[in-house]
Write a protein that holds these residues in place. Structure first.
Motif, short mmCIF file in Angstrom:
data_model
loop_
_atom_site.label_atom_id
_atom_site.label_comp_id
_atom_site.label_asym_id
_atom_site.label_seq_id
_atom_site.Cartn_x
_atom_site.Cartn_y
_atom_site.Cartn_z
N ASP A 210 0.80 -1.21 0.00
CA ASP A 210 0.00 0.00 0.00
C ASP A 210 0.84 1.27 0.00
OD1 ASP A 210 -2.33 -1.49 0.04
OD2 ASP A 210 -2.37 -1.60 2.22
N GLU A 211 2.07 1.19 0.55
CA GLU A 211 2.92 2.37 0.59
C GLU A 211 3.60 2.59 -0.76
OE1 GLU A 211 3.19 4.58 2.83
OE2 GLU A 211 2.12 3.64 4.49
N ILE A 212 4.09 3.81 -0.95
CA ILE A 212 4.82 4.12 -2.18
C ILE A 212 6.28 3.73 -2.07
CG2 ILE A 212 5.54 6.01 -3.70
CD1 ILE A 212 2.91 7.41 -2.89
N CYS A 213 6.88 4.02 -0.90
CA CYS A 213 8.28 3.66 -0.68
C CYS A 213 8.48 3.41 0.81
CB CYS A 213 9.21 4.78 -1.17
SG CYS A 213 10.97 4.39 -1.00
N CYS A 214 8.84 2.19 1.16
CA CYS A 214 8.97 1.83 2.56
C CYS A 214 9.97 0.69 2.71
CB CYS A 214 7.61 1.43 3.13
SG CYS A 214 7.65 1.11 4.91
N TRP A 215 10.89 0.83 3.67
CA TRP A 215 11.87 -0.20 4.00
C TRP A 215 11.40 -0.95 5.25
CZ3 TRP A 215 16.86 -0.64 1.54
CH2 TRP A 215 17.12 0.33 0.57
N SER A 216 11.56 -2.27 5.23
CA SER A 216 11.25 -3.10 6.40
C SER A 216 12.43 -4.01 6.69
CB SER A 216 9.99 -3.93 6.16
OG SER A 216 8.87 -3.10 5.91
N PHE A 217 12.70 -4.24 7.97
CA PHE A 217 13.88 -5.00 8.40
C PHE A 217 13.42 -6.11 9.35
CE2 PHE A 217 14.92 -0.66 7.43
CZ PHE A 217 16.05 -0.75 6.66
N TYR A 218 13.86 -7.33 9.07
CA TYR A 218 13.41 -8.51 9.81
C TYR A 218 14.61 -9.30 10.32
CZ TYR A 218 9.06 -7.56 7.25
OH TYR A 218 7.95 -6.97 6.72
N GLY A 219 14.45 -9.88 11.52
CA GLY A 219 15.45 -10.78 12.07
C GLY A 219 14.78 -11.92 12.80
N GLN A 220 15.20 -13.14 12.52
CA GLN A 220 14.62 -14.34 13.14
C GLN A 220 13.11 -14.38 12.95
OE1 GLN A 220 15.91 -14.64 17.19
NE2 GLN A 220 18.03 -14.16 16.70
N GLY A 221 12.66 -13.95 11.77
CA GLY A 221 11.24 -14.01 11.45
C GLY A 221 10.40 -12.88 12.03
N ARG A 222 11.03 -11.95 12.78
CA ARG A 222 10.28 -10.85 13.38
C ARG A 222 10.61 -9.54 12.69
NH1 ARG A 222 12.05 -10.66 19.33
NH2 ARG A 222 14.06 -10.94 18.28
N THR A 230 7.62 7.99 2.75
CA THR A 230 6.59 8.83 2.14
C THR A 230 5.78 9.54 3.21
OG1 THR A 230 5.07 6.94 2.05
CG2 THR A 230 6.39 7.38 0.08
N SER A 231 5.35 10.70 2.90
CA SER A 231 4.48 11.47 3.79
C SER A 231 3.59 12.35 2.93
CB SER A 231 5.30 12.31 4.77
OG SER A 231 6.15 13.21 4.07
N LYS A 242 5.04 13.23 -0.68
CA LYS A 242 6.47 13.54 -0.60
C LYS A 242 7.24 12.25 -0.36
CE LYS A 242 9.76 16.42 1.95
NZ LYS A 242 9.93 17.37 3.09
N VAL A 243 8.20 11.97 -1.22
CA VAL A 243 9.08 10.80 -1.07
C VAL A 243 10.45 11.31 -0.64
CG1 VAL A 243 10.13 8.82 -2.19
CG2 VAL A 243 7.82 9.52 -2.83
N ASP A 308 7.81 9.41 9.69
CA ASP A 308 6.74 10.25 9.14
C ASP A 308 6.98 11.67 9.62
OD1 ASP A 308 3.10 9.96 9.00
OD2 ASP A 308 4.51 11.35 8.10
N ASP A 309 7.17 12.57 8.67
CA ASP A 309 7.41 13.96 9.06
C ASP A 309 6.29 14.88 8.56
OD1 ASP A 309 7.86 13.93 6.39
OD2 ASP A 309 9.62 15.26 6.45
N ARG A 310 5.10 14.32 8.43
CA ARG A 310 4.00 15.13 7.91
C ARG A 310 3.79 16.35 8.80
NH1 ARG A 310 -1.01 11.24 8.10
NH2 ARG A 310 0.63 9.85 7.31
N GLN A 311 3.45 17.44 8.21
CA GLN A 311 3.24 18.68 8.95
C GLN A 311 1.93 18.62 9.71
OE1 GLN A 311 3.57 21.97 6.30
NE2 GLN A 311 5.45 21.22 5.33
N LEU A 312 2.00 19.05 10.96
CA LEU A 312 0.84 19.00 11.82
C LEU A 312 0.14 20.37 11.81
CD1 LEU A 312 2.35 17.06 14.84
CD2 LEU A 312 1.05 16.16 12.91
#
Length: 314
Positions: A210-222, A230-231, A242-243, A308-312
């Motif tokens: 669903d995201e446009i650009c996202c990194w995910s990191f896994y270790g031992q299946g978690r 993106t924001s 914004k990417v 996420d640095d979206r402006q509040l």
């Protein structure tokens, strides 16, 4: 069937069936048709083909060299027969389609050198020169096609996993001016990291999330960490996507997953070296073991966050 046709061993007379006597004997030309046994591979051809070029084969079949035959009349050549059919095709047509792989071309060139077929040697050398600078991939990157496939890859991997999700088709909003450039930078960094840590980390790509650009990191299946690049920027009249390219953060998380390399238990010495205080080394063995486990837990909890640095307030 034409006498010029090269027949493999599967089409030659089966064991126990004696071919008709004929062919070369004692170096004489004999019949037009020649039966060859090259390292156990059997071929039919003609003297005309074998003597077209000034090669060792021409010397053998024009009476200048001794020719050995078995009791059934097959002429024996003590060489590997794998590429001899290609040799015959070159003698017939003066050209052939070379193998695709470098090792096969080298093997064919070795046979051509043995038979003193200089034209074929030159062809092989030219092909090897053309292939010299070709890039040979050193790692393979799986592309996720379904959530179940992703889950299966991560759970079965004995190595840490880094996944990059990029899905430019998620075009709900317009993009800022440098979003495309930053998306390409993320993809380029992924390729560089996959080459650098090949064999230590499993890198996978996801193009259906669903995201446009996202990194995910896994270790031992978690899942250990996530860096969302993106924001949403709330402009005056419309929302924009914004990417970003948080290069340092991505490098940091990639190095962190190396703590979870095989074996399944994290390397205590590596965890100890990254601890905040060296005074912990003076604790008793039981306290040290508990402290290391707590360190792993705190890394897991601390690193599991979303960028996420979206402006509040807009």
């Amino acid at each position: 069937m034409s006498g010029d046709t090269c027949l493999g061993s599967a089409l030659c007379p089966a064991a126990g069936h004696k071919p008709k006597a004929g062919g070369l004997k004692g170096g004489s030309l004999g019949n037009k048709y020649v039966r060859l046994n090259v390292g156990g591979s059997l071929y039919y051809t003609t003297v005309q083909v074998l003597t077209r070029h000034d090669t060792m084969l021409k010397a053998m079949f024009s009476g200048r060299m001794e020719v050995l035959t078995d009791k059934e009349g097959w002429i024996l050549i003590d060489r590997c027969g794998k590429h001899f059919g290609t040799i015959l095709n070159y003698l017939r047509d003066d050209t052939i389609a070379l193998p695709k792989h470098r090792q096969e071309i080298k093997a064919l060139m070795a046979e051509a050198k043995y038979y003193l077929i200089q034209g074929l040697v030159d062809m092989c050398q030219a092909a090897l020169q053309d292939k010299k600078d070709l890039y040979e991939p050193v790692c393979s990157i799986p592309i996720i096609t379904s959530p179940k496939e992703e889950e299966r890859l991560i759970e079965s991997s004995m190595k840490p996993v880094v996944k990059l999700l990029y899905n430019r088709s998620n075009n709900k909003y317009s993009y800022t001016s440098n979003s495309d450039d930053n998306l390409l930078k993320n993809i380029e960094l992924f390729d560089k990291l996959s080459l650098r840590f090949n064999g230590r980390v499993l890198f996978i790509k996801d193009v259906i999330g669903d995201e446009i650009c996202c990194w995910s990191f896994y270790g031992q299946g978690r899942k250990l960490a996530e860096v969302c690049c993106t924001s949403i920027v709330y402009a005056t009249e419309k929302k924009q996507t914004k990417v970003e390219f948080p290069e340092a953060r991505i490098y940091e998380e990639t190095l962190n997953v190396l703590l979870y390399e095989t074996p399944r238990v994290p390397d205590n010495s590596l965890l100890e070296a990254t601890s905040r205080s060296r005074s912990q080394a003076s604790h008793c063995e039981d306290d040290e073991g508990f402290e290391l486990r707590d360190r792993v837990r705190r890394i897991h909890v601390k690193r599991y966050s979303t960028y996420d640095d979206r402006q509040l307030g807009h």
